[in-house]
Design a protein around this motif. Sequence first.
Motif, PDB file in Angstrom:
ATOM      1  N   THR A 117       0.855  -1.186   0.000  1.00 43.48           N
ATOM      2  CA  THR A 117       0.000   0.000   0.000  1.00 43.48           C
ATOM      3  C   THR A 117       0.895   1.241   0.000  1.00 43.48           C
ATOM      4  OG1 THR A 117      -0.199   0.092   2.428  1.00 43.48           O
ATOM      5  CG2 THR A 117      -1.873  -1.193   1.264  1.00 43.48           C
ATOM      6  N   LEU A 118       0.711   2.097  -0.962  1.00 41.99           N
ATOM      7  CA  LEU A 118       1.429   3.377  -1.087  1.00 41.99           C
ATOM      8  C   LEU A 118       2.931   3.162  -1.154  1.00 41.99           C
ATOM      9  CD1 LEU A 118      -0.611   5.405   1.606  1.00 41.99           C
ATOM     10  CD2 LEU A 118      -1.165   5.035  -0.798  1.00 41.99           C
ATOM     11  N   VAL A 119       3.365   2.167  -1.872  1.00 42.97           N
ATOM     12  CA  VAL A 119       4.784   1.792  -1.919  1.00 42.97           C
ATOM     13  C   VAL A 119       5.378   1.993  -3.313  1.00 42.97           C
ATOM     14  CG1 VAL A 119       6.377  -0.172  -1.717  1.00 42.97           C
ATOM     15  CG2 VAL A 119       4.598   0.170   0.004  1.00 42.97           C
ATOM     16  N   PHE A 120       4.639   1.624  -4.365  1.00 48.99           N
ATOM     17  CA  PHE A 120       5.242   1.642  -5.703  1.00 48.99           C
ATOM     18  C   PHE A 120       5.414   3.065  -6.251  1.00 48.99           C
ATOM     19  CE2 PHE A 120       4.908  -2.818  -5.269  1.00 48.99           C
ATOM     20  CZ  PHE A 120       6.030  -3.264  -5.961  1.00 48.99           C
ATOM     21  N   CYS A 121       4.980   4.072  -5.503  1.00 46.78           N
ATOM     22  CA  CYS A 121       5.319   5.467  -5.814  1.00 46.78           C
ATOM     23  C   CYS A 121       6.763   5.750  -5.398  1.00 46.78           C
ATOM     24  CB  CYS A 121       4.361   6.413  -5.083  1.00 46.78           C
ATOM     25  SG  CYS A 121       4.164   5.968  -3.347  1.00 46.78           S
ATOM     26  N   SER A 122       7.287   4.962  -4.449  1.00 47.13           N
ATOM     27  CA  SER A 122       8.636   5.199  -3.909  1.00 47.13           C
ATOM     28  C   SER A 122       9.685   4.229  -4.434  1.00 47.13           C
ATOM     29  CB  SER A 122       8.626   5.048  -2.373  1.00 47.13           C
ATOM     30  OG  SER A 122       7.782   5.977  -1.780  1.00 47.13           O
ATOM     31  N   VAL A 123       9.256   3.066  -4.857  1.00 48.03           N
ATOM     32  CA  VAL A 123      10.210   2.030  -5.283  1.00 48.03           C
ATOM     33  C   VAL A 123      11.027   2.557  -6.470  1.00 48.03           C
ATOM     34  CG1 VAL A 123      10.279  -0.232  -6.411  1.00 48.03           C
ATOM     35  CG2 VAL A 123       8.832   0.113  -4.410  1.00 48.03           C
ATOM     36  N   ALA A 124      12.350   2.388  -6.387  1.00 49.02           N
ATOM     37  CA  ALA A 124      13.220   2.945  -7.429  1.00 49.02           C
ATOM     38  C   ALA A 124      12.929   2.298  -8.788  1.00 49.02           C
ATOM     39  CB  ALA A 124      14.678   2.754  -7.029  1.00 49.02           C
ATOM     40  N   VAL A 144      -1.985  -7.764  -4.532  1.00 47.93           N
ATOM     41  CA  VAL A 144      -2.920  -6.646  -4.366  1.00 47.93           C
ATOM     42  C   VAL A 144      -2.113  -5.374  -4.097  1.00 47.93           C
ATOM     43  CG1 VAL A 144      -4.820  -5.735  -2.965  1.00 47.93           C
ATOM     44  CG2 VAL A 144      -4.710  -8.184  -3.463  1.00 47.93           C
ATOM     45  N   LEU A 145      -2.413  -4.341  -4.869  1.00 49.07           N
ATOM     46  CA  LEU A 145      -1.701  -3.071  -4.726  1.00 49.07           C
ATOM     47  C   LEU A 145      -2.716  -1.962  -4.482  1.00 49.07           C
ATOM     48  CD1 LEU A 145       0.508  -3.533  -7.936  1.00 49.07           C
ATOM     49  CD2 LEU A 145       1.191  -4.054  -5.576  1.00 49.07           C
ATOM     50  N   LEU A 146      -2.450  -1.143  -3.462  1.00 53.99           N
ATOM     51  CA  LEU A 146      -3.265   0.055  -3.237  1.00 53.99           C
ATOM     52  C   LEU A 146      -2.294   1.222  -3.371  1.00 53.99           C
ATOM     53  CD1 LEU A 146      -6.026   1.264  -2.281  1.00 53.99           C
ATOM     54  CD2 LEU A 146      -5.086   1.188   0.034  1.00 53.99           C
ATOM     55  N   GLU A 147      -2.398   1.951  -4.483  1.00 58.48           N
ATOM     56  CA  GLU A 147      -1.326   2.890  -4.817  1.00 58.48           C
ATOM     57  C   GLU A 147      -1.882   4.232  -5.265  1.00 58.48           C
ATOM     58  OE1 GLU A 147       1.827   2.413  -4.391  1.00 58.48           O
ATOM     59  OE2 GLU A 147       1.805   0.277  -3.939  1.00 58.48           O
ATOM     60  N   HIS A 148      -1.137   5.308  -4.962  1.00 56.23           N
ATOM     61  CA  HIS A 148      -1.508   6.560  -5.617  1.00 56.23           C
ATOM     62  C   HIS A 148      -0.776   6.604  -6.955  1.00 56.23           C
ATOM     63  CE1 HIS A 148       1.986   9.226  -4.940  1.00 56.23           C
ATOM     64  NE2 HIS A 148       2.086   8.707  -3.737  1.00 56.23           N
ATOM     65  N   VAL A 149      -1.509   7.002  -7.996  1.00 60.78           N
ATOM     66  CA  VAL A 149      -1.037   6.877  -9.379  1.00 60.78           C
ATOM     67  C   VAL A 149      -1.321   8.176 -10.136  1.00 60.78           C
ATOM     68  CG1 VAL A 149      -1.458   4.380  -9.419  1.00 60.78           C
ATOM     69  CG2 VAL A 149      -3.273   5.946 -10.120  1.00 60.78           C
ATOM     70  N   ARG A 150      -0.901   8.197 -11.392  1.00 58.66           N
ATOM     71  CA  ARG A 150      -1.244   9.352 -12.229  1.00 58.66           C
ATOM     72  C   ARG A 150      -2.731   9.255 -12.583  1.00 58.66           C
ATOM     73  NH1 ARG A 150      -1.938  11.518 -17.296  1.00 58.66           N
ATOM     74  NH2 ARG A 150      -0.654  13.340 -17.773  1.00 58.66           N
ATOM     75  N   PRO A 151      -3.563  10.242 -12.142  1.00 60.04           N
ATOM     76  CA  PRO A 151      -4.988  10.183 -12.487  1.00 60.04           C
ATOM     77  C   PRO A 151      -5.200  10.549 -13.956  1.00 60.04           C
ATOM     78  CG  PRO A 151      -4.511  12.172 -11.234  1.00 60.04           C
ATOM     79  CD  PRO A 151      -3.220  11.409 -11.336  1.00 60.04           C
ATOM     80  N   PRO A 152      -6.395  10.265 -14.500  1.00 59.72           N
ATOM     81  CA  PRO A 152      -6.646  10.626 -15.904  1.00 59.72           C
ATOM     82  C   PRO A 152      -6.552  12.143 -16.103  1.00 59.72           C
ATOM     83  CG  PRO A 152      -8.413   9.247 -14.992  1.00 59.72           C
ATOM     84  CD  PRO A 152      -7.533   9.614 -13.849  1.00 59.72           C
ATOM     85  N   PHE A 174       4.588  10.997  -8.344  1.00 58.15           N
ATOM     86  CA  PHE A 174       3.157  11.296  -8.353  1.00 58.15           C
ATOM     87  C   PHE A 174       2.490  10.965  -9.684  1.00 58.15           C
ATOM     88  CE2 PHE A 174       1.203  13.622  -4.709  1.00 58.15           C
ATOM     89  CZ  PHE A 174       2.146  13.220  -3.783  1.00 58.15           C
ATOM     90  N   ASN A 175       3.227  10.417 -10.634  1.00 60.67           N
ATOM     91  CA  ASN A 175       2.593  10.153 -11.933  1.00 60.67           C
ATOM     92  C   ASN A 175       2.912   8.755 -12.465  1.00 60.67           C
ATOM     93  OD1 ASN A 175       5.223  10.572 -12.539  1.00 60.67           O
ATOM     94  ND2 ASN A 175       4.883  12.103 -14.151  1.00 60.67           N
ATOM     95  N   ARG A 176       2.936   7.812 -11.539  1.00 53.82           N
ATOM     96  CA  ARG A 176       3.219   6.436 -11.988  1.00 53.82           C
ATOM     97  C   ARG A 176       1.951   5.768 -12.523  1.00 53.82           C
ATOM     98  NH1 ARG A 176       8.205   4.342  -8.443  1.00 53.82           N
ATOM     99  NH2 ARG A 176       9.744   5.238  -9.872  1.00 53.82           N
ATOM    100  N   ARG A 177       2.168   4.862 -13.465  1.00 54.44           N
ATOM    101  CA  ARG A 177       1.044   4.077 -14.028  1.00 54.44           C
ATOM    102  C   ARG A 177       1.278   2.636 -13.585  1.00 54.44           C
ATOM    103  NH1 ARG A 177       2.273   8.232 -17.898  1.00 54.44           N
ATOM    104  NH2 ARG A 177       0.389   9.121 -18.829  1.00 54.44           N
ATOM    105  N   GLU A 181       2.441  -1.036 -15.282  1.00 52.94           N
ATOM    106  CA  GLU A 181       3.727  -1.660 -14.894  1.00 52.94           C
ATOM    107  C   GLU A 181       3.508  -3.109 -14.472  1.00 52.94           C
ATOM    108  OE1 GLU A 181       6.820  -0.744 -14.937  1.00 52.94           O
ATOM    109  OE2 GLU A 181       6.889   1.440 -14.960  1.00 52.94           O
ATOM    110  N   ALA A 182       2.415  -3.343 -13.732  1.00 53.74           N
ATOM    111  CA  ALA A 182       2.134  -4.709 -13.260  1.00 53.74           C
ATOM    112  C   ALA A 182       1.908  -5.631 -14.456  1.00 53.74           C
ATOM    113  CB  ALA A 182       0.923  -4.701 -12.329  1.00 53.74           C
TER     114      ALA A 182
END
Length: 208
Positions: A117-124, A144-152, A174-177, A181-182
């Motif tokens: 949760t809220l991790v793949f925004c930080s992962v290098a 299961v991933l709960l992530e903040h991502v790039r919104p539309p 702040f703009n990961r997709r 990626e998954a």
Amino acid sequence: MAQNRHVYDRLAAGYDRAMRPCERLGLGRLRRRALAEVAAALEGRPRGGRLLEVGAGTGANFPFYPPSARAACAEPSREMILRARDKAARPEGAGLVRAVAERLPFGDGTFDAAFATLVFCSVASPAEGLAELRRVVRAGGRVVLLEHVRPPAPLGYAFDALNLLTVPLFEDHFNRRTAEEARRAGLRVERVEGHLLGVIELIVCRTV
Ligand SMILES: C[S@@+](CC[C@H](N)C(=O)[O-])C[C@H]1O[C@@H](n2cnc3c(N)ncnc32)[C@H](O)[C@@H]1O
């Protein structure tokens, strides 16, 4: 790893306090939803199933863990781990391991389910981290991933701009997709649920 570790070592002391308003405004509810998806994947597995959390932080998800699961929690920041270790809600037997998502110290197919949760925004390297999740979860298991991502768009453009600040300040993208990626990492993305104008996504994947 070194960079991320330093950022969260610095943020650890104030992390739970800073997150409290977000938890009340709906993040807590989304954590519960994400963990319900995880619990469904463990149903009927021997001895309650084996569960991995990556980027476990201070243990904000502990209250929502399926009670019978045997869990491992990977986290690179020493300071975050110390706080997770002392959490009253830490499930009995949940082992804390200092590791990055990109290099998990577990064998192939060790777990029935993994989540973050809220991790793949930080992962290098999200590509490497997601490939590792795919590797350590058995075929037919769940990620299961709960992530903040790039919104539309148009909000996405604002997040592209915000990203120029958050990466140098906090190593936070702040703009990961992340769902894309998954998919690229070979996970079968079964469902993507957008929340908060598409800023947060619950991404449910199967390992194949
Ligand atoms: C925003 S915090 C989220 C913590 C927790 N998952 C939560 O939901 O409260 C991001 C976490 O990701 C961890 N992290 C950063 N880079 C990582 C990596 N490469 N692999 C695993 N975790 C990482 C940080 O140390 C931090 O604990």
